[in-house]
Design an enzyme around this catalytic site. Structure first.
Site, short mmCIF file in Angstrom:
data_model
loop_
_atom_site.label_atom_id
_atom_site.label_comp_id
_atom_site.label_asym_id
_atom_site.label_seq_id
_atom_site.Cartn_x
_atom_site.Cartn_y
_atom_site.Cartn_z
N SER A 87 -14.28 -6.20 0.67
CA SER A 87 -14.19 -5.90 -0.67
C SER A 87 -13.34 -6.29 -1.62
CB SER A 87 -13.64 -4.56 -0.94
OG SER A 87 -12.76 -4.14 -0.63
N GLY A 88 -12.21 -7.39 -1.70
CA GLY A 88 -11.64 -8.35 -2.93
C GLY A 88 -11.28 -7.79 -3.12
N GLY A 89 -11.16 -6.62 -3.88
CA GLY A 89 -10.23 -5.70 -4.66
C GLY A 89 -11.37 -5.69 -5.60
N ARG A 130 0.67 -0.95 0.24
CA ARG A 130 -0.08 -0.19 -0.02
C ARG A 130 0.92 1.05 0.04
NH1 ARG A 130 -3.00 -3.77 -0.40
NH2 ARG A 130 -4.23 -4.89 0.51
N GLU A 190 -13.79 -16.06 8.29
CA GLU A 190 -14.13 -15.58 6.64
C GLU A 190 -12.78 -16.45 4.95
OE1 GLU A 190 -10.35 -12.50 5.43
OE2 GLU A 190 -11.08 -11.74 3.87
N LYS A 214 -17.76 -13.81 7.28
CA LYS A 214 -16.24 -12.24 6.17
C LYS A 214 -16.24 -13.76 4.49
CE LYS A 214 -12.80 -9.41 5.83
NZ LYS A 214 -12.40 -7.95 6.80
N ARG A 223 -9.48 -2.90 1.46
CA ARG A 223 -9.01 -1.66 0.53
C ARG A 223 -10.18 -0.61 0.71
NH1 ARG A 223 -7.05 -6.23 -3.02
NH2 ARG A 223 -8.93 -7.19 -1.63
#
Ligand code: 13P
Length: 350
Positions: free
Chosen positions: A261-263, A33, A177, A219, A292
């Site tokens: 959100s996974g991308g 990041r 998750e 999740k 993200r």
């Protein structure tokens, strides 16, 4: 096991109009990041980054809990207050990532399992003493040629159940998750099939292990086409596919679900969450647990500079508010006015 106490925490995590901030990236992932804003990956910079997110004024209106990393749960602000006490004073629940990342299932395999069982019980006890109320363990399901395999699905489901049980025995609510990766050129139908398989297995194994559903937060990923497929799914399509899977696989007693959100781009993740919550009555609260999609735009504004802190916090709070509205099905695209979105999501966590 105190099921009432677990259930109370779980309900608080998915209270109406609230979601979870995932701020638990490993040092390696924070490095990725920071590379996007040319910032050095030092402990001080990581601390300043988390300070920007965790001290955003009024975030408790939208954020019920924050998933911390082992480093962050031990850190303090320059004024001496620990991050945990800052969250507690706002009525936000501190959570902690307890898995130790992924590894190939067998040598050379593309499929992954998650590590972190060594010393888990002792680590959880320490996290309780540091103020944690819930935990996260991320398993990864890959879609591709012949994947996911039954063996990979079963192993990840069993591991998630074993982790969830130890958490509950320590009074911590497990976030379970299973992330179905968005990377790949698969269709939304393939994603639906993979999600159905993994969630079926996860709930079978949770039940077999004696995990109390009232004290579990799922999740998982929205059901969506692979990033390299070229398909642009309409929010209604994502919502319908996701709900078909959930209606087939999630037990009614489950406390709630908070999506990763996974991308997805940040506005896309909000639009899709909103479409899901516009589909009418469901037995579980369905909210967000984004990293993200909550952080990327704020990170770009921040740039690691003190003078940008306030502006970055505003951007972060805006995304938190948009997702809060989406968790109630009350989001409208015109509410984005004046805020630049970050629709180029970075790579997933380790
Ligand atoms: P993203 O929202 O960036 O996918 O991260 C959520 C998360 O916690 C992954 O484990």
């Amino acid at each position: 096991m105190d099921i009432d106490a677990l259930s109370k925490i779980a309900k608080q995590m998915v209270a109406p109009g609230k979601g979870i901030l995932a701020a638990d990236e490993s040092m390696k992932t924070v490095g990725k990041r920071f590379a996007s804003i040319n910032l050095e990956n030092t402990e001080d910079n990581r601390k300043a980054f988390r300070e920007m997110l965790l001290t955003a004024p009024g975030e408790a209106e939208y954020i019920a809990g924050v998933i911390l990393h082992d480093e962050t749960i031990r850190q303090s602000l320059p004024d001496g207050r620990s991050f945990v006490s800052v969250l507690q004073s706002e009525g936000i629940l501190p959570g902690i990532k307890v898995d130790l990342g992924t590894a190939p299932m067998v040598e050379g395999s593309e499929e992954l399992i998650t590590t972190g069982f060594d010393g888990l019980d002792a680590r959880l006890k320490e996290y309780v003493s540091l103020g944690a109320k819930f935990c996260k363990w991320r398993s990864v399901i890959t879609i591709g040629e012949g994947m996911p395999t039954e063996a990979n699905i079963r192993q990840n489901a069993k591991d998630l159940a074993a982790y969830a049980l130890v958490c509950q025995q320590n009074g911590l609510v497990p976030m379970v998750e299973p992330e179905v990766l968005i990377e790949g050129n698969h269709s939304i139908q393939q994603a639906e099939e993979a999600s159905t398989k993994i969630l079926t297995a996860v709930f079978e194994e949770l039940k077999n292990a004696g995990v109390a559903m009232e004290g579990v937060i799922l999740k998982t990923s929205m059901v969506i086409s692979g990033k390299e497929s070229g398909a642009k799914d309409a929010p209604e399509q994502v919502a319908e596919a996701t709900m078909r899977v959930f209606n087939k696989t999630l037990p009614k007693e489950l406390a709630g679900e908070a999506f990763l959100s996974g991308g997805q781009g940040d506005v896309q993740a909000t639009e899709n969450l909103n479409a899901i919550n516009q589909l009418g009555d469901k037995p579980w609260p369905l909210t967000f647990s984004y990293a993200r999609a909550l952080q990327d735009a704020a990170t770009k504004t921040w740039q690691g500079k003190k003078e940008n802190l306030e502006a970055a916090q505003k951007v972060f709070l805006h995304r938190a508010k948009m997702n809060s509205l989406a968790s109630l099905g009350k989001y409208k695209p015109e509410m984005e006015a004046d805020f630049a979105a970050s629709d180029t999501a970075t790579q997933s966590q380790d």
